[in-house]
Motif scaffolding. Sequence first.
Motif, PDB file in Angstrom:
ATOM      1  N   ILE A  77       1.395  13.716 -11.309  1.00 49.64           N
ATOM      2  CA  ILE A  77       2.104  14.899 -11.830  1.00 49.64           C
ATOM      3  C   ILE A  77       2.685  14.704 -13.235  1.00 49.64           C
ATOM      4  O   ILE A  77       3.395  15.574 -13.725  1.00 49.64           O
ATOM      5  N   VAL A  78       2.385  13.577 -13.852  1.00 51.19           N
ATOM      6  CA  VAL A  78       2.888  13.316 -15.208  1.00 51.19           C
ATOM      7  C   VAL A  78       1.719  13.160 -16.173  1.00 51.19           C
ATOM      8  O   VAL A  78       0.592  12.890 -15.753  1.00 51.19           O
ATOM      9  N   PRO A  79       1.982  13.307 -17.476  1.00 57.70           N
ATOM     10  CA  PRO A  79       0.880  13.283 -18.448  1.00 57.70           C
ATOM     11  C   PRO A  79       0.194  11.923 -18.614  1.00 57.70           C
ATOM     12  O   PRO A  79      -0.974  11.862 -18.993  1.00 57.70           O
ATOM     13  N   ASN A  80       0.926  10.826 -18.365  1.00 53.36           N
ATOM     14  CA  ASN A  80       0.305   9.500 -18.459  1.00 53.36           C
ATOM     15  C   ASN A  80       1.015   8.544 -17.500  1.00 53.36           C
ATOM     16  O   ASN A  80       2.115   8.827 -17.032  1.00 53.36           O
ATOM     17  N   ARG A  81       0.378   7.450 -17.212  1.00 48.96           N
ATOM     18  CA  ARG A  81       0.885   6.525 -16.188  1.00 48.96           C
ATOM     19  C   ARG A  81       2.299   6.042 -16.492  1.00 48.96           C
ATOM     20  O   ARG A  81       3.138   5.947 -15.592  1.00 48.96           O
ATOM     21  N   TYR A 122       0.641  -2.243 -12.994  1.00 47.11           N
ATOM     22  CA  TYR A 122       0.045  -1.082 -12.339  1.00 47.11           C
ATOM     23  C   TYR A 122       0.081   0.151 -13.247  1.00 47.11           C
ATOM     24  O   TYR A 122      -0.841   0.968 -13.239  1.00 47.11           O
ATOM     25  N   LEU A 123       1.140   0.269 -14.032  1.00 46.76           N
ATOM     26  CA  LEU A 123       1.292   1.432 -14.917  1.00 46.76           C
ATOM     27  C   LEU A 123       0.653   1.222 -16.282  1.00 46.76           C
ATOM     28  O   LEU A 123       0.643   2.138 -17.107  1.00 46.76           O
ATOM     29  N   GLY A 124       0.157   0.009 -16.538  1.00 42.17           N
ATOM     30  CA  GLY A 124      -0.438  -0.276 -17.838  1.00 42.17           C
ATOM     31  C   GLY A 124       0.586  -0.437 -18.937  1.00 42.17           C
ATOM     32  O   GLY A 124       0.328  -0.130 -20.103  1.00 42.17           O
ATOM     33  N   MET A 125       1.752  -0.944 -18.574  1.00 44.28           N
ATOM     34  CA  MET A 125       2.827  -1.166 -19.534  1.00 44.28           C
ATOM     35  C   MET A 125       3.079  -2.668 -19.657  1.00 44.28           C
ATOM     36  O   MET A 125       2.722  -3.434 -18.760  1.00 44.28           O
ATOM     37  N   SER A 126       3.719  -3.057 -20.736  1.00 42.06           N
ATOM     38  CA  SER A 126       4.147  -4.455 -20.818  1.00 42.06           C
ATOM     39  C   SER A 126       5.396  -4.618 -19.953  1.00 42.06           C
ATOM     40  O   SER A 126       6.127  -3.649 -19.696  1.00 42.06           O
ATOM     41  N   ARG A 127       5.621  -5.843 -19.540  1.00 38.99           N
ATOM     42  CA  ARG A 127       6.815  -6.138 -18.746  1.00 38.99           C
ATOM     43  C   ARG A 127       8.077  -5.783 -19.536  1.00 38.99           C
ATOM     44  O   ARG A 127       9.042  -5.252 -19.000  1.00 38.99           O
ATOM     45  N   PRO A 156       0.817  -1.220   0.000  1.00 37.33           N
ATOM     46  CA  PRO A 156       0.000   0.000   0.000  1.00 37.33           C
ATOM     47  C   PRO A 156       0.855   1.277   0.000  1.00 37.33           C
ATOM     48  O   PRO A 156       0.523   2.255  -0.676  1.00 37.33           O
ATOM     49  N   GLU A 157       1.958   1.250   0.725  1.00 34.28           N
ATOM     50  CA  GLU A 157       2.836   2.428   0.763  1.00 34.28           C
ATOM     51  C   GLU A 157       3.472   2.680  -0.602  1.00 34.28           C
ATOM     52  O   GLU A 157       3.547   3.816  -1.072  1.00 34.28           O
ATOM     53  N   GLU A 158       3.932   1.608  -1.253  1.00 39.25           N
ATOM     54  CA  GLU A 158       4.517   1.760  -2.588  1.00 39.25           C
ATOM     55  C   GLU A 158       3.464   2.311  -3.553  1.00 39.25           C
ATOM     56  O   GLU A 158       3.754   3.222  -4.341  1.00 39.25           O
ATOM     57  N   THR A 159       2.260   1.791  -3.476  1.00 38.90           N
ATOM     58  CA  THR A 159       1.177   2.240  -4.349  1.00 38.90           C
ATOM     59  C   THR A 159       0.872   3.719  -4.127  1.00 38.90           C
ATOM     60  O   THR A 159       0.718   4.481  -5.087  1.00 38.90           O
ATOM     61  N   ARG A 160       0.819   4.148  -2.870  1.00 37.54           N
ATOM     62  CA  ARG A 160       0.567   5.574  -2.573  1.00 37.54           C
ATOM     63  C   ARG A 160       1.661   6.454  -3.168  1.00 37.54           C
ATOM     64  O   ARG A 160       1.383   7.501  -3.767  1.00 37.54           O
ATOM     65  N   GLU A 161       2.920   6.038  -3.010  1.00 31.52           N
ATOM     66  CA  GLU A 161       4.025   6.832  -3.541  1.00 31.52           C
ATOM     67  C   GLU A 161       3.996   6.882  -5.063  1.00 31.52           C
ATOM     68  O   GLU A 161       4.237   7.931  -5.664  1.00 31.52           O
ATOM     69  N   ILE A 162       3.702   5.759  -5.685  1.00 28.82           N
ATOM     70  CA  ILE A 162       3.618   5.720  -7.151  1.00 28.82           C
ATOM     71  C   ILE A 162       2.456   6.579  -7.626  1.00 28.82           C
ATOM     72  O   ILE A 162       2.573   7.320  -8.606  1.00 28.82           O
ATOM     73  N   ASP A 163       1.329   6.518  -6.928  1.00 31.49           N
ATOM     74  CA  ASP A 163       0.173   7.348  -7.290  1.00 31.49           C
ATOM     75  C   ASP A 163       0.505   8.838  -7.238  1.00 31.49           C
ATOM     76  O   ASP A 163       0.022   9.616  -8.065  1.00 31.49           O
ATOM     77  N   ARG A 164       1.319   9.242  -6.262  1.00 32.33           N
ATOM     78  CA  ARG A 164       1.736  10.651  -6.192  1.00 32.33           C
ATOM     79  C   ARG A 164       2.528  11.047  -7.445  1.00 32.33           C
ATOM     80  O   ARG A 164       2.387  12.151  -7.956  1.00 32.33           O
ATOM     81  N   GLU A 165       3.352  10.136  -7.927  1.00 29.76           N
ATOM     82  CA  GLU A 165       4.122  10.419  -9.149  1.00 29.76           C
ATOM     83  C   GLU A 165       3.213  10.441 -10.376  1.00 29.76           C
ATOM     84  O   GLU A 165       3.367  11.302 -11.246  1.00 29.76           O
TER      85      GLU A 165
END
Length: 154
Positions: A16-20, A49-54, A4-13
């Motif tokens: 502030i950017v144009p796409n995930r 989580y970011l909607g990217m391929s591995r 959950p902490e990692e997810t919160r930090e990633i969500d903050r990033e």
Amino acid sequence: MLSPEETREIDREIAIVPNRSSASIEALKTVQRHRGWVTDEALADVAEYLGMSREELDGVATFYNLIYRRPVGRHVVLVCDSVSCWILGYDRIRAGLERRLGIELGGTTRDGRFTLLPMCCLGACDHAPVLMVDEDTHRDVDDAALDRILESYP
């Protein structure tokens, strides 16, 4: 699985950017800060989580040389091997570190305390030779300073 902490930090990033996917480096750095390095499983979780391929995210991780894809020591020592550092004592500093730590570039001490890696430029050419331990830059390094520097990282 991301914490959950990692997810919160990633969500903050992400906010502030144009796409995930634009948050990919910061997301990898977040996981690394929490876990020490980025495992294959963590990379897959971040990609999903970011909607990217591995594969896309692995390309980012392997291009950015401060994302560690294998275990590293508690402290990472980056030795600048740029032209300025090379001219002003890189060889002596590298050799002194290898001797003191008992490892070569790319190695990790047996106790897991230090990993020693080369870095193409640390951006302090006017204070060469330079090394960085974790987030701390050490300028105008000479052999005599190495013991003091290493001892300050338990």
